[in-house]
Design an enzyme around this catalytic site. Structure first.
Site, PDB file in Angstrom:
ATOM      1  N   CYS A 251       0.816  -1.214   0.000  1.00 27.18           N
ATOM      2  CA  CYS A 251       0.000   0.000   0.000  1.00 27.18           C
ATOM      3  C   CYS A 251       0.855   1.272   0.000  1.00 27.18           C
ATOM      4  O   CYS A 251       0.358   2.354  -0.290  1.00 27.18           O
ATOM      5  CB  CYS A 251      -0.915   0.000   1.211  1.00 27.18           C
ATOM      6  SG  CYS A 251      -1.888  -1.502   1.345  1.00 27.18           S
TER       7      CYS A 251
ATOM      8  N   HIS B 127      -3.391   6.879   2.838  1.00 26.84           N
ATOM      9  CA  HIS B 127      -3.762   5.596   2.236  1.00 26.84           C
ATOM     10  C   HIS B 127      -5.117   5.201   2.817  1.00 26.84           C
ATOM     11  O   HIS B 127      -5.371   5.344   4.007  1.00 26.84           O
ATOM     12  CB  HIS B 127      -2.695   4.545   2.558  1.00 26.84           C
ATOM     13  CG  HIS B 127      -3.159   3.158   2.280  1.00 26.84           C
ATOM     14  ND1 HIS B 127      -3.663   2.795   1.052  1.00 26.84           N
ATOM     15  CD2 HIS B 127      -3.241   2.045   3.068  1.00 26.84           C
ATOM     16  CE1 HIS B 127      -4.011   1.513   1.096  1.00 26.84           C
ATOM     17  NE2 HIS B 127      -3.769   1.042   2.310  1.00 26.84           N
TER      18      HIS B 127
ATOM     19  N   ASN C 100     -10.184  -0.702  -0.015  1.00 20.98           N
ATOM     20  CA  ASN C 100      -8.716  -0.607   0.008  1.00 20.98           C
ATOM     21  C   ASN C 100      -8.145  -1.154  -1.297  1.00 20.98           C
ATOM     22  O   ASN C 100      -8.099  -2.361  -1.505  1.00 20.98           O
ATOM     23  CB  ASN C 100      -8.176  -1.400   1.204  1.00 20.98           C
ATOM     24  CG  ASN C 100      -6.654  -1.327   1.310  1.00 20.98           C
ATOM     25  OD1 ASN C 100      -5.991  -0.761   0.438  1.00 20.98           O
ATOM     26  ND2 ASN C 100      -6.108  -1.903   2.363  1.00 20.98           N
TER      27      ASN C 100
HETATM   28  N1  ACO Z   1     -18.087  -9.328   9.318  1.00 21.85           N
HETATM   29  C1  ACO Z   1     -18.510  -9.622  10.563  1.00 21.85           C
HETATM   30  N2  ACO Z   1     -17.663  -9.934  11.564  1.00 21.85           N
HETATM   31  C2  ACO Z   1     -16.365  -9.972  11.296  1.00 21.85           C
HETATM   32  C3  ACO Z   1     -15.853  -9.677   9.999  1.00 21.85           C
HETATM   33  C4  ACO Z   1     -16.779  -9.361   9.005  1.00 21.85           C
HETATM   34  N3  ACO Z   1     -16.403  -9.051   7.738  1.00 21.85           N
HETATM   35  N4  ACO Z   1     -14.495  -9.773  10.035  1.00 21.85           N
HETATM   36  C5  ACO Z   1     -14.165 -10.095  11.289  1.00 21.85           C
HETATM   37  N5  ACO Z   1     -15.278 -10.225  12.038  1.00 21.85           N
HETATM   38  C6  ACO Z   1     -15.396 -10.586  13.459  1.00 21.85           C
HETATM   39  C7  ACO Z   1     -14.198 -11.351  13.964  1.00 21.85           C
HETATM   40  O1  ACO Z   1     -14.322 -12.710  13.683  1.00 21.85           O
HETATM   41  C8  ACO Z   1     -14.270 -11.073  15.447  1.00 21.85           C
HETATM   42  O2  ACO Z   1     -15.234 -11.911  16.007  1.00 21.85           O
HETATM   43  P1  ACO Z   1     -14.998 -12.543  17.476  1.00 21.85           P
HETATM   44  O3  ACO Z   1     -14.929 -11.388  18.411  1.00 21.85           O
HETATM   45  O4  ACO Z   1     -16.197 -13.415  17.655  1.00 21.85           O
HETATM   46  O5  ACO Z   1     -13.712 -13.309  17.377  1.00 21.85           O
HETATM   47  C9  ACO Z   1     -14.835  -9.645  15.516  1.00 21.85           C
HETATM   48  O6  ACO Z   1     -15.421  -9.387  14.228  1.00 21.85           O
HETATM   49  C10 ACO Z   1     -13.787  -8.595  15.800  1.00 21.85           C
HETATM   50  O7  ACO Z   1     -12.671  -8.850  14.968  1.00 21.85           O
HETATM   51  P2  ACO Z   1     -11.421  -7.923  14.961  1.00 21.85           P
HETATM   52  O8  ACO Z   1     -10.404  -8.485  14.008  1.00 21.85           O
HETATM   53  O9  ACO Z   1     -10.977  -7.645  16.358  1.00 21.85           O
HETATM   54  O10 ACO Z   1     -12.062  -6.590  14.379  1.00 21.85           O
HETATM   55  P3  ACO Z   1     -11.376  -5.214  14.114  1.00 21.85           P
HETATM   56  O11 ACO Z   1     -12.164  -4.143  14.729  1.00 21.85           O
HETATM   57  O12 ACO Z   1      -9.888  -5.260  14.381  1.00 21.85           O
HETATM   58  O13 ACO Z   1     -11.559  -5.050  12.546  1.00 21.85           O
HETATM   59  C11 ACO Z   1     -10.292  -5.261  10.543  1.00 21.85           C
HETATM   60  C12 ACO Z   1     -10.978  -5.994  11.688  1.00 21.85           C
HETATM   61  C13 ACO Z   1     -11.359  -4.458   9.791  1.00 21.85           C
HETATM   62  C14 ACO Z   1      -9.650  -6.271   9.629  1.00 21.85           C
HETATM   63  C15 ACO Z   1      -9.239  -4.300  11.128  1.00 21.85           C
HETATM   64  O14 ACO Z   1      -8.384  -4.968  12.016  1.00 21.85           O
HETATM   65  C16 ACO Z   1      -8.408  -3.663  10.040  1.00 21.85           C
HETATM   66  O15 ACO Z   1      -8.899  -2.911   9.217  1.00 21.85           O
HETATM   67  N6  ACO Z   1      -7.069  -3.896  10.056  1.00 21.85           N
HETATM   68  C17 ACO Z   1      -6.197  -3.347   9.066  1.00 21.85           C
HETATM   69  C18 ACO Z   1      -6.128  -4.288   7.947  1.00 21.85           C
HETATM   70  C19 ACO Z   1      -5.779  -3.637   6.636  1.00 21.85           C
HETATM   71  O16 ACO Z   1      -6.211  -2.545   6.331  1.00 21.85           O
HETATM   72  N7  ACO Z   1      -5.029  -4.360   5.836  1.00 21.85           N
HETATM   73  C20 ACO Z   1      -4.820  -3.989   4.498  1.00 21.85           C
HETATM   74  C21 ACO Z   1      -3.444  -4.014   4.066  1.00 21.85           C
HETATM   75  S1  ACO Z   1      -2.396  -2.969   4.937  1.00 21.85           S
HETATM   76  C22 ACO Z   1      -3.040  -1.519   4.842  1.00 21.85           C
HETATM   77  O17 ACO Z   1      -3.654  -1.217   3.848  1.00 21.85           O
HETATM   78  C23 ACO Z   1      -2.874  -0.596   5.972  1.00 21.85           C
END
Ligand code: ACO
Length: 315
Positions: free
Chosen positions: A103, A242, A272
């Site tokens: 990214c 980003h 993204n």
């Molecule tokens: N729909 C419903 N529930 C979901 C989903 C979904 N799509 N995805 C995850 N969950 C659930 C999980 O299973 C978890 O359930 P649990 O509590 O029963 O175990 C719950 O939601 C919370 O999960 P978390 O991973 O703690 O949620 P978080 O608030 O951290 O959000 C996310 C997850 C959106 C992936 C976040 O961590 C994120 O955006 N991280 C950055 C990732 C990213 O952007 N990567 C791209 C490449 S690098 C970059 O561009 C910066």
């Protein structure tokens, strides 16, 4: 910019994995994203974006004297996607190569283009393009709701000394590589029946860890670049981070001390797009009249590697 026409909404995703429009909007800020057709490669989107950027710059693509493609979703393992873009544009001769910085790739490319121009190049195309939809596991709700496809390009030319890149800050920490990567398909884990069956050719990500590192790295890089450019948060007319997750963008913006109304986002409609998010957002901000000559823009990114980069520009 060049985006595939197909729109995939959160509602459609509800029918594909166990998720909801509410969850996706609340946790990420994304409402819909674009998805490439089966016969569309990253180079198709990149070639479209370069063609448009050249039109805008009133320049024939053949007049470019370097072509840099930032992507993690390459057309092929070799040659570079940049060479496929040359072929699709019907141009040759100028150096063409890929930058692999996830990214952060567009800002890495901009830094290189800026250095090439300082060394005497006259017109360097930098394009960030991705077809993330082809490397996402469509059964993994933790990743498939996040990404989209698209490309954006810029032509970097010698300026008049008033506009251009004022300062930048970039880096990487490869020790954290296994937190966000595509395990199979390279020399570490060549493609086999087993790797395909185990779904190892798709994005592997520890979302929470990425989230925390992204906020710190994006804000630290932006603050360092602003310091080196000798500008304060008050001088910044627009922040174009980003676009991965609205919560990451908001947290980084707050740490930089930039007011909310001066941050620009297209995340809700495109998701993204990795290396493409910054040039696409830049293009849309400009098209909407949000960018004027003399404006000071800060852009900051974080991605696989981990990599990070921030650039302060005077438009
Ligand atoms: N729909 C419903 N529930 C979901 C989903 C979904 N799509 N995805 C995850 N969950 C659930 C999980 O299973 C978890 O359930 P649990 O509590 O029963 O175990 C719950 O939601 C919370 O999960 P978390 O991973 O703690 O949620 P978080 O608030 O951290 O959000 C996310 C997850 C959106 C992936 C976040 O961590 C994120 O955006 N991280 C950055 C990732 C990213 O952007 N990567 C791209 C490449 S690098 C970059 O561009 C910066």
């Amino acid at each position: 910019m060049c985006l595939p026409p197909r729109v995939l909404t959160n509602r459609e995703l509800e029918r594909m994995v166990d998720t909801s429009d509410e969850w996706i909007q609340e946790r990420t800020g994304i409402r819909e994203r674009r998805i490439a057709d089966a016969d569309m490669a990253t180079s198709d989107l990149c070639a479209g974006a370069v063609r448009q950027a050249c039109d805008d710059a009133r320049l024939e693509p053949a007049a470019l004297d370097a072509l840099i493609v930032a992507t993690s979703t390459t057309d092929t393992l070799f040659p570079s996607t940049a060479c496929w873009v040359q072929r699709k544009l019907g141009i040759k001769g100028m150096p063409a190569f890929d930058v692999s910085a996830g990214c952060s790739g567009f800002l890495y490319g901009l830094e290189l283009a800026s250095a090439l121009v300082a060394a005497g190049h006259r017109a360097v195309a930098v394009v960030g393009g991705e077809v993330m939809s082809k490397v996402v596991n469509w059964k993994d709700r933790g990743t498939c709701v996040l990404f989209g496809d698209g490309a954006g390009a810029a032509i970097v030319t010698p300026g008049d000394g008033r506009s251009g890149v004022l300062a930048s800050n970039w880096g990487a920490d490869g020790n954290l590589a296994p937190i966000l990567y595509q395990p199979a398909g390279g020399t570490q884990m060549p493609a086999s029946h087993e790797t395909v069956e185990a779904g190892r050719h798709t994005v592997h990500m520890e979302g929470n860890t990425v989230f925390k590192h992204a906020v710190v790295a994006m804000s630290s890089a932006a603050v360092a670049a602003m310091r080196d450019a000798e500008v304060t948060a008050d001088d910044i007319t627009l922040m174009i981070p980003h676009q991965a997750n609205l919560r990451i963008m908001e947290a980084a913006r707050e740490r930089c001390g930039i007011p909310r109304e001066r941050m620009y986002s297209v995340l809700h409609k495109y998701g993204n797009m990795s290396a493409a998010t910054i040039p696409v957002a830049l293009h849309e901000a400009r098209s909407e009249g949000r960018i004027h000559d003399g404006d000071v823009i800060v852009s900051t990114a974080f991605g696989t590697g981990f990599t990070w980069a921030a650039t302060v520009l005077r438009w």
